[in-house]
Design an enzyme around this catalytic site. Structure first.
Site, PDB file in Angstrom:
ATOM      1  N   LYS A 112       0.857  -1.186   0.000  1.00  0.00           N
ATOM      2  CA  LYS A 112       0.000   0.000   0.000  1.00  0.00           C
ATOM      3  C   LYS A 112       0.891   1.232   0.000  1.00  0.00           C
ATOM      4  O   LYS A 112       1.712   1.422   0.893  1.00  0.00           O
ATOM      5  CB  LYS A 112      -0.914   0.005   1.232  1.00  0.00           C
ATOM      6  CG  LYS A 112      -1.817   1.241   1.311  1.00  0.00           C
ATOM      7  CD  LYS A 112      -2.905   1.092   2.363  1.00  0.00           C
ATOM      8  CE  LYS A 112      -3.760   2.352   2.452  1.00  0.00           C
ATOM      9  NZ  LYS A 112      -4.855   2.247   3.420  1.00  0.00           N
ATOM     10  N   ASP A 217     -13.467   4.818   9.875  1.00  0.00           N
ATOM     11  CA  ASP A 217     -13.846   4.712   8.465  1.00  0.00           C
ATOM     12  C   ASP A 217     -14.370   3.301   8.223  1.00  0.00           C
ATOM     13  O   ASP A 217     -13.989   2.628   7.275  1.00  0.00           O
ATOM     14  CB  ASP A 217     -12.627   5.004   7.590  1.00  0.00           C
ATOM     15  CG  ASP A 217     -13.006   5.360   6.156  1.00  0.00           C
ATOM     16  OD1 ASP A 217     -14.207   5.591   5.894  1.00  0.00           O
ATOM     17  OD2 ASP A 217     -12.110   5.392   5.302  1.00  0.00           O
TER      18      ASP A 217
HETATM   19  P1  ADP Z   1      -7.629   3.417   0.818  1.00  0.00           P
HETATM   20  O1  ADP Z   1      -7.009   4.172   1.941  1.00  0.00           O
HETATM   21  O2  ADP Z   1      -7.224   3.940  -0.507  1.00  0.00           O
HETATM   22  O3  ADP Z   1      -9.102   3.260   0.971  1.00  0.00           O
HETATM   23  P2  ADP Z   1      -7.440   0.612   1.546  1.00  0.00           P
HETATM   24  O4  ADP Z   1      -6.422   0.165   2.529  1.00  0.00           O
HETATM   25  O5  ADP Z   1      -8.837   0.723   2.026  1.00  0.00           O
HETATM   26  O6  ADP Z   1      -6.942   1.976   0.895  1.00  0.00           O
HETATM   27  O7  ADP Z   1      -7.374  -0.378   0.302  1.00  0.00           O
HETATM   28  C1  ADP Z   1      -8.116  -0.125  -0.886  1.00  0.00           C
HETATM   29  C2  ADP Z   1      -8.640  -1.435  -1.465  1.00  0.00           C
HETATM   30  O8  ADP Z   1      -7.559  -2.322  -1.739  1.00  0.00           O
HETATM   31  C3  ADP Z   1      -9.536  -2.204  -0.494  1.00  0.00           C
HETATM   32  O9  ADP Z   1     -10.875  -1.810  -0.602  1.00  0.00           O
HETATM   33  C4  ADP Z   1      -9.319  -3.640  -0.913  1.00  0.00           C
HETATM   34  O10 ADP Z   1     -10.143  -3.954  -2.004  1.00  0.00           O
HETATM   35  C5  ADP Z   1      -7.875  -3.660  -1.381  1.00  0.00           C
HETATM   36  N1  ADP Z   1      -6.982  -4.105  -0.292  1.00  0.00           N
HETATM   37  C6  ADP Z   1      -6.284  -3.319   0.559  1.00  0.00           C
HETATM   38  N2  ADP Z   1      -5.551  -4.044   1.420  1.00  0.00           N
HETATM   39  C7  ADP Z   1      -5.778  -5.341   1.119  1.00  0.00           C
HETATM   40  C8  ADP Z   1      -5.293  -6.602   1.650  1.00  0.00           C
HETATM   41  N3  ADP Z   1      -4.425  -6.656   2.670  1.00  0.00           N
HETATM   42  N4  ADP Z   1      -5.737  -7.728   1.065  1.00  0.00           N
HETATM   43  C9  ADP Z   1      -6.609  -7.682   0.037  1.00  0.00           C
HETATM   44  N5  ADP Z   1      -7.095  -6.545  -0.507  1.00  0.00           N
HETATM   45  C10 ADP Z   1      -6.693  -5.384   0.015  1.00  0.00           C
HETATM   46 MG    MG Z   2     -10.237   2.143   2.238  1.00  0.00          MG
END
Ligand code: ADP
Ligand code: MG
Length: 378
Positions: A112, A217
């Site tokens: 991320k 959130d």
């Molecule tokens: P943001 O801050 O942009 O909302 P998130 O951490 O919520 O970032 O991640 C965005 C999307 O990426 C999530 O809705 C999910 O679909 C996917 N995602 C994030 N982390 C994971 C993970 N550890 N495993 C699988 N999918 C993930």
């Molecule tokens: Mg998110």
């Protein structure tokens, strides 16, 4: 080229207190003896967009781009064997990019990349002076704070037995975690027994409060649902919670507001999407915080993510209207006052694409003299 990494690291170091790092300073910070070699590196890096010149600058210099910062972070993750290869992008949030990556054993993970300040600097007008002095350093610094916060909270929650991804590494503005083989609740169109999942999600909100935390959130994008087949032919729905940069402590001045908002988010979603409404009121903030058994909010403060950092990040997020990804009624009201057409000023992630499905270039270990640059002094 080893020199390129040193020059890139020098540009990063200089960016902490210069929006535009003077070329002679880059030469100096790189510690390379040959000025010629540095200039060659500079032109290489600029060509692929890892550093960039500012238009109409008063002096000759460069700034580190998001692409450059990405490369530095990935370089550190590969050196520490946290990441071996980077694959497809699976998510683009307002404040982050999500990639699948793998370690040396081929285990799939998630990278991320936090990108605060990428979207609209909505309140930019009110903060012109602040931005003039800090803009380049601030997106880097704030994105790093978001990554640090996310990593520290993920570690604490995981230790405490909460269903969150396994935190695997953090560097600069990036976090590496386990890949959860599941879809966001948003993508689940029907549920056999909504009441069970509903109860479980609300109990997670309560359990979080009992360790001093509010997600902040808690919405259908940040809850991943794994469907596990069971003996009776049905599927158990196992939730995993993600996305922690906006977590707040139960002792926050507006804690109750955030708690209620998380609860309402689930209630509204289950009602709208699955036609499920519970007869039971609550849960309520006051009840949930009666038996606080542990203070993870305090524990995290004592980690690498200090109280001061938490404050800086919160102030920045507030200033830029960053408040989760689903948004809601509450947010629209704040949006009204300052929607100037400032899109031209946003920080573009200059784009070096991450390599797709190919191992990152393995670079020799001796290049960047030390990774002290990995944790810029503040
Ligand atoms: P943001 O801050 O942009 O909302 P998130 O951490 O919520 O970032 O991640 C965005 C999307 O990426 C999530 O809705 C999910 O679909 C996917 N995602 C994030 N982390 C994971 C993970 N550890 N495993 C699988 N999918 C993930
Ligand atoms: Mg998110």
């Amino acid at each position: 080229m080893p020199e390129d990494w040193r020059v890139l690291a020098a540009a990063e170091q200089g960016s902490r207190n210069h929006e535009l790092v003077p070329t002679p300073l880059i030469v100096q910070l790189s510690g390379l003896r040959s000025g010629n070699a540095v200039h060659k590196s500079i032109s290489n890096l600029a060509k692929i967009g890892l550093i960039a010149k500012l238009q109409n600058a008063k002096y000759d210099g460069y700034r580190l781009t998001y692409g450059g910062l990405d490369y530095l972070a990935l370089h550190t993750h590969t050196k520490s064997s946290t990441i071996y290869s980077v694959g497809n992008q699976i998510g683009v949030g307002k404040e982050s990019d999500i990639f699948v990556c793998a370690n040396e054993t081929g285990m799939q993970q998630v990278l991320k990349i936090h990108r605060l300040g990428r979207i609209s600097f909505r309140t930019v007008k009110a903060n012109r002076d602040y931005l003039r002095n800090r803009s380049s350093a601030s997106w880097m610094y704030m994105s790093r704070l978001a990554a640090m916060k996310e990593f520290e909270f993920m570690k604490a929650l995981r230790r405490e037995g909460f269903p969150v991804p396994e935190p695997l590494g953090q560097n600069r503005h990036t976090v590496v975690m386990s890949l959860v083989d599941a879809f966001p609740l948003r993508q689940i169109s029907t549920i056999d027994d909504p009441s069970a999942l509903y109860a479980e999600l609300l109990s997670l909100i309560v359990r979080l409060a009992e360790v001093g935390l509010i997600h902040g959130d808690f919405n259908e994008f940040n809850i991943l649902i794994e469907e596990k087949p069971e003996d009776d032919g049905k599927a158990a729905l196992i939730p995993t919670i993600i996305d922690f940069p906006q977590m707040v402590s139960v002792s926050h001045a507006n804690a109750e507001f955030y708690f209620d908002r998380d609860v309402d988010c689930i209630k509204r979603y289950f009602d709208r999407r699955y036609g499920f409404t519970s007869d039971e009121p609550g849960p309520f903030f006051k009840d949930s915080t009666k038996n606080i058994r542990k203070r993870l909010d305090v524990e995290v403060e004592a980690s690498g993510f200090s109280k001061k950092m938490a404050k800086e990040l919160a102030a920045y997020m507030k200033e830029h209207g960053i408040d989760g990804d689903a948004g809601g009624v509450e947010r629209d009201e704040e949006d009204e006052d300052e929607d100037e057409g400032l899109s031209g000023e946003q920080e573009e992630p200059l784009g070096v694409e991450l390599e797709t499905e190919a191992p990152l270039e393995q670079t020799p270990a001796e290049e960047v003299a030390s990774d002290s640059t990995a944790t810029p002094a503040t």
